[in-house]
Design an enzyme around this catalytic site. Sequence first.
Site, PDB file in Angstrom:
ATOM      1  N   PHE A  40     101.247  54.349  53.762  1.00 56.28           N
ATOM      2  CA  PHE A  40     100.488  54.300  52.430  1.00 56.28           C
ATOM      3  C   PHE A  40      99.140  54.693  52.864  1.00 56.28           C
ATOM      4  O   PHE A  40      98.018  54.242  52.342  1.00 56.28           O
ATOM      5  CB  PHE A  40     100.455  52.914  52.061  1.00 56.28           C
ATOM      6  CG  PHE A  40     101.759  52.346  51.538  1.00 56.28           C
ATOM      7  CD1 PHE A  40     102.502  52.950  50.444  1.00 56.28           C
ATOM      8  CD2 PHE A  40     102.074  51.195  52.238  1.00 56.28           C
ATOM      9  CE1 PHE A  40     103.787  52.524  50.425  1.00 56.28           C
ATOM     10  CE2 PHE A  40     103.649  50.683  51.976  1.00 56.28           C
ATOM     11  CZ  PHE A  40     104.232  51.250  50.939  1.00 56.28           C
ATOM     12  N   SER A  41      99.021  55.441  53.999  1.00 60.08           N
ATOM     13  CA  SER A  41      97.483  55.989  54.193  1.00 60.08           C
ATOM     14  C   SER A  41      97.086  57.439  53.674  1.00 60.08           C
ATOM     15  O   SER A  41      96.166  57.880  54.091  1.00 60.08           O
ATOM     16  CB  SER A  41      97.416  55.922  55.822  1.00 60.08           C
ATOM     17  OG  SER A  41      98.363  56.826  56.423  1.00 60.08           O
ATOM     18  N   GLY A  42      98.316  58.026  53.036  1.00 62.22           N
ATOM     19  CA  GLY A  42      97.904  59.395  52.715  1.00 62.22           C
ATOM     20  C   GLY A  42      98.165  60.638  53.506  1.00 62.22           C
ATOM     21  O   GLY A  42      97.714  61.609  53.223  1.00 62.22           O
ATOM     22  N   LYS A  43      99.111  60.277  54.516  1.00 66.41           N
ATOM     23  CA  LYS A  43      99.483  61.356  55.580  1.00 66.41           C
ATOM     24  C   LYS A  43      99.934  62.369  54.909  1.00 66.41           C
ATOM     25  O   LYS A  43      99.639  63.612  55.154  1.00 66.41           O
ATOM     26  CB  LYS A  43     100.339  60.834  56.336  1.00 66.41           C
ATOM     27  CG  LYS A  43      99.886  59.637  57.368  1.00 66.41           C
ATOM     28  CD  LYS A  43     101.206  59.295  58.419  1.00 66.41           C
ATOM     29  CE  LYS A  43     102.290  58.866  57.743  1.00 66.41           C
ATOM     30  NZ  LYS A  43     102.068  57.615  56.738  1.00 66.41           N
TER      31      LYS A  43
ATOM     32  N   ASP B 109     106.790  66.957  58.426  1.00 69.31           N
ATOM     33  CA  ASP B 109     106.560  65.707  57.867  1.00 69.31           C
ATOM     34  C   ASP B 109     107.412  64.660  58.543  1.00 69.31           C
ATOM     35  O   ASP B 109     108.478  65.160  59.172  1.00 69.31           O
ATOM     36  CB  ASP B 109     106.905  65.709  56.378  1.00 69.31           C
ATOM     37  CG  ASP B 109     106.078  64.503  55.555  1.00 69.31           C
ATOM     38  OD1 ASP B 109     105.174  64.151  56.011  1.00 69.31           O
ATOM     39  OD2 ASP B 109     106.900  64.337  54.470  1.00 69.31           O
ATOM     40  N   GLU B 110     107.052  63.480  58.492  1.00 70.67           N
ATOM     41  CA  GLU B 110     107.686  62.311  59.143  1.00 70.67           C
ATOM     42  C   GLU B 110     108.038  62.880  60.701  1.00 70.67           C
ATOM     43  O   GLU B 110     109.264  62.589  61.146  1.00 70.67           O
ATOM     44  CB  GLU B 110     109.387  62.139  58.441  1.00 70.67           C
ATOM     45  CG  GLU B 110     109.043  61.612  56.963  1.00 70.67           C
ATOM     46  CD  GLU B 110     108.404  60.194  56.790  1.00 70.67           C
ATOM     47  OE1 GLU B 110     108.248  59.591  57.663  1.00 70.67           O
ATOM     48  OE2 GLU B 110     108.234  59.893  55.743  1.00 70.67           O
TER      49      GLU B 110
ATOM     50  N   GLN C 213     107.551  61.539  63.516  1.00 71.04           N
ATOM     51  CA  GLN C 213     107.794  60.127  64.235  1.00 71.04           C
ATOM     52  C   GLN C 213     109.296  60.023  64.734  1.00 71.04           C
ATOM     53  O   GLN C 213     109.760  59.705  65.312  1.00 71.04           O
ATOM     54  CB  GLN C 213     107.077  59.244  63.891  1.00 71.04           C
ATOM     55  CG  GLN C 213     107.862  58.319  62.402  1.00 71.04           C
ATOM     56  CD  GLN C 213     107.402  58.745  61.226  1.00 71.04           C
ATOM     57  OE1 GLN C 213     106.755  59.978  61.156  1.00 71.04           O
ATOM     58  NE2 GLN C 213     108.084  58.369  60.065  1.00 71.04           N
TER      59      GLN C 213
ATOM     60  N   CYS D 100      93.218  41.588  52.801  1.00 74.55           N
ATOM     61  CA  CYS D 100      91.766  41.400  52.907  1.00 74.55           C
ATOM     62  C   CYS D 100      90.972  42.785  52.441  1.00 74.55           C
ATOM     63  O   CYS D 100      89.669  42.540  52.360  1.00 74.55           O
ATOM     64  CB  CYS D 100      91.182  40.964  54.227  1.00 74.55           C
ATOM     65  SG  CYS D 100      91.401  42.334  55.455  1.00 74.55           S
TER      66      CYS D 100
HETATM   67 ZN    ZN Z   1      93.517  42.613  56.583  1.00 74.23          ZN
END
Ligand code: ZN
Length: 205
Positions: free
Chosen positions: A24-27, A93-94, A96, A153
């Site tokens: 969910f970091s937008g890679k 893509d992907e 890893q 957080c």
């Molecule tokens: Zn946190």
Amino acid sequence: MFLEHTGSRTHRKGWIEVICGSMFSGKTEELIRRLRRAEFAKQQVEIFKPSVDTRYAEAEVVSHDASSIRSTPVPNSSNLLLLASDIEVVGIDEAQFFDDGLPEVCAQLAEQGIRVIAAGLDMDYQGRPFGPMPRLMAMAEYVTKVHAICMRCGDLANFSHRMTASQDLILLGETDSYQPLCRSCFLAQRNSAEASAATDKAHRE
Ligand code: ZN
């Protein structure tokens, strides 16, 4: 934001770009953004992904926000050398999930004058460097680390916490199996999981 450097048009030079980060970091969105810009510039663009990633339709790179570009699933990094030889910009893509040969394959493509853009998870769900990513990042000219938002957080997150008990490294990323967490929330979560595992064990004994 990453801006392409503009090389000479007559003498084609290749290089490697890596886009890494947590779930969910937008890679993939960033990969697609760069590839679309190359497409607008009338460059030959092709995307590959490891054939292990069958989350969505075959032959398509799909990002979570559903802006997608067609791609070719390949079983092994060495396939890229044959498939990518006539292409100016190669997206991966992907990354890893590819085998350990991927960094050398990317280097060979770059030496042939190809711009290689690889996106992938830099760490697995336990916070360990993931597959060929560390070597690939070391060998790349440009590394962009993108961040998600910590679900607990609200800080920047770079860990992918897995919410199921599976130990399988290749558990593909549905939204409900992972949470992006910052370092301190990831540690807190791991410590509480270890504590509850110890309690369970004590109960059994
Ligand atoms: Zn946190």
